[in-house]
Design an enzyme around this catalytic site. Sequence first.
Site, PDB file in Angstrom:
ATOM      1  N   LYS A  79       1.007  -1.231  -0.158  1.00 53.42           N
ATOM      2  CA  LYS A  79       0.246  -0.168  -0.012  1.00 53.42           C
ATOM      3  C   LYS A  79       0.911   1.392   0.075  1.00 53.42           C
ATOM      4  O   LYS A  79       1.850   1.259   0.892  1.00 53.42           O
ATOM      5  CB  LYS A  79      -0.869  -0.063   1.076  1.00 53.42           C
ATOM      6  CG  LYS A  79      -1.926   1.121   1.298  1.00 53.42           C
ATOM      7  CD  LYS A  79      -2.729   0.931   2.478  1.00 53.42           C
ATOM      8  CE  LYS A  79      -3.987   1.930   2.618  1.00 53.42           C
ATOM      9  NZ  LYS A  79      -5.006   1.692   3.738  1.00 53.42           N
ATOM     10  N   SER A 154      -9.868   1.730   3.214  1.00 51.79           N
ATOM     11  CA  SER A 154      -8.918   2.487   2.150  1.00 51.79           C
ATOM     12  C   SER A 154      -7.965   1.574   1.518  1.00 51.79           C
ATOM     13  O   SER A 154      -7.390   2.036   0.386  1.00 51.79           O
ATOM     14  CB  SER A 154      -8.229   3.495   2.844  1.00 51.79           C
ATOM     15  OG  SER A 154      -7.359   2.935   3.700  1.00 51.79           O
ATOM     16  N   SER A 178      -9.892  -0.748   7.248  1.00 51.52           N
ATOM     17  CA  SER A 178      -9.510  -0.686   5.636  1.00 51.52           C
ATOM     18  C   SER A 178      -8.565  -1.938   5.047  1.00 51.52           C
ATOM     19  O   SER A 178      -8.247  -1.962   3.957  1.00 51.52           O
ATOM     20  CB  SER A 178      -8.306   0.453   5.727  1.00 51.52           C
ATOM     21  OG  SER A 178      -8.986   1.884   5.629  1.00 51.52           O
TER      22      SER A 178
HETATM   23  N1  GLN Z   1     -13.092   3.745   6.405  1.00 50.49           N
HETATM   24  C1  GLN Z   1     -12.775   4.099   7.661  1.00 50.49           C
HETATM   25  C2  GLN Z   1     -12.275   5.624   7.620  1.00 50.49           C
HETATM   26  O1  GLN Z   1     -12.438   6.148   6.644  1.00 50.49           O
HETATM   27  C3  GLN Z   1     -11.374   3.205   7.845  1.00 50.49           C
HETATM   28  C4  GLN Z   1     -10.203   3.856   6.987  1.00 50.49           C
HETATM   29  C5  GLN Z   1      -8.862   2.850   7.608  1.00 50.49           C
HETATM   30  O2  GLN Z   1      -9.016   1.967   8.265  1.00 50.49           O
HETATM   31  N2  GLN Z   1      -7.817   3.434   7.066  1.00 50.49           N
HETATM   32  O3  GLN Z   1     -11.744   6.094   8.525  1.00 50.49           O
END
Ligand code: GLN
Length: 486
Positions: A79, A154, A178
């Site tokens: 990532k 994400s 994420s």
């Molecule tokens: N969807 C969650 C957010 O927008 C989690 C994001 C993540 O785990 N990086 O904060």
Amino acid sequence: MELYELSLHEVAKKIKDKEVSIKEVLDSVYSRIDYAEEKVGAYLSLCKERAYRKGELLQERLDRGEDIGILGGVPIAIKDNICIKDMKATCSSKMLENFVSPYDATVITMLEKAGAIIIGKTNMDEFAMGSSTATSYFKKTKNPWDLERVPGGSSGGSAAVVSSDMAFASLGSDTGGSIRQPASFCSVVGMKPTYGLVSRFGLIAFASSLDQIGPFTKDVEDMAIMLNAIVGHDKMDTTSVDLEKKDYTKYLDKNISGMKIGVPRDIINGLKNEEVKKAYFNAIDVYKSLGAEIIDVSLEYMKYSLSTYYIIATAEASSNLGRYDGIKYGYRTEKYDDLLDIYKNSRTEGFGEEVKRRIMLGTYVLSSGYYDAYYKKAQKVRTLIINDFRKAFESVDVIVMPTAPNTAFKFGEKTANPVDMYLEDILTVPVNIAGLPGASIPAGFDQNNMPIGLQIISNAFEEEKIVKAAYAFEKSTEFNKARPSL
Ligand code: GLN
């Protein structure tokens, strides 16, 4: 069968047994990328030259009879918020578009020590904020199961590359789901380890008390192997724990008779998507048939976890992102008369909408006058949520629930109202709030043939229980074998 279709453990064995060369494996996966990337759009950058160079060195060592490690010669994607020396780490943001990392994240050092070959960096929501990967400044990543739908986020790029055979495994980060949610949306295995188990050194921070790095893989055995490679104490991360290392592959055991599986009945009953519920209860039946004991647990405060998460995560983000001031590194505006202009214009131009929203929310909940009402209150609720889990784990080994309340949605479907997007995180954020480990494994498909994930959660530092429960499920079902056709 093409080489790129193999699982990580299969390809690692073929390399070790000299049935195939590392170069052949790299050729296979890069040719797959040549074909599939155009459709899926999951990579932000590839590092072919570096990969072949590392591959040659590993092959020489192997040919000399050396042990090249548990990931010896296996291509892996990372990532783009995890730093690799001399490579870009953009976080999918204009702010870091040209940022080149001067050092390796600890997980990169560890993966490479275990013989992995990094093949490229994957797309993500900007600064890991989002559930769709659609907030990336650079491109849209599509769900390999349906190119009109999001891959989740994400870490959507990291999930999509594994799902479409463009990497044998990948790393993502999970602050509120994420890793698990995109794994669920793309039908791959994804795990968020216990907070502190895997070093965060070199992971560009979003919300430091919640962030954790973890793997995406094609199956549970590969997940155990990846965990073995990345778990370990790191003095460069003050939150890293110094525990005796476990061999997670020892827990790949189909016999789970007597295992106690917790079902948070109230939460499940509150879910609206009938197909997700059906897949979930089917999974419970599988566990029953394997001799596990199903026990109801109550997670009374879980209903507050979404609000708690969006206060704590934004507060920490607003502080972490303060470093992007247009001076030290990252994007700098061309229009300025004085210092304040540099700050203001660089941040205004360099950050996307969602990131700005989070910075504003975070600054607000931390501001004097609102601190007690929001941030402090959220920290108190965090303790209540932790206690909920603690109590539940007195009577069960693992808790299972769906990973996400719905399956992958179409592009644009949840962008009009940001809260609609936040609601998708309802089943994953409690795990980060409590610092616990959780994995998502393939557990079904809805009528549009979109994947449904099963989330398995254990008490802190008991990842082996997740490995066991996940492996037994995978071996008794066929969901894991289905692949998207591209
Ligand atoms: N969807 C969650 C957010 O927008 C989690 C994001 C993540 O785990 N990086 O904060």
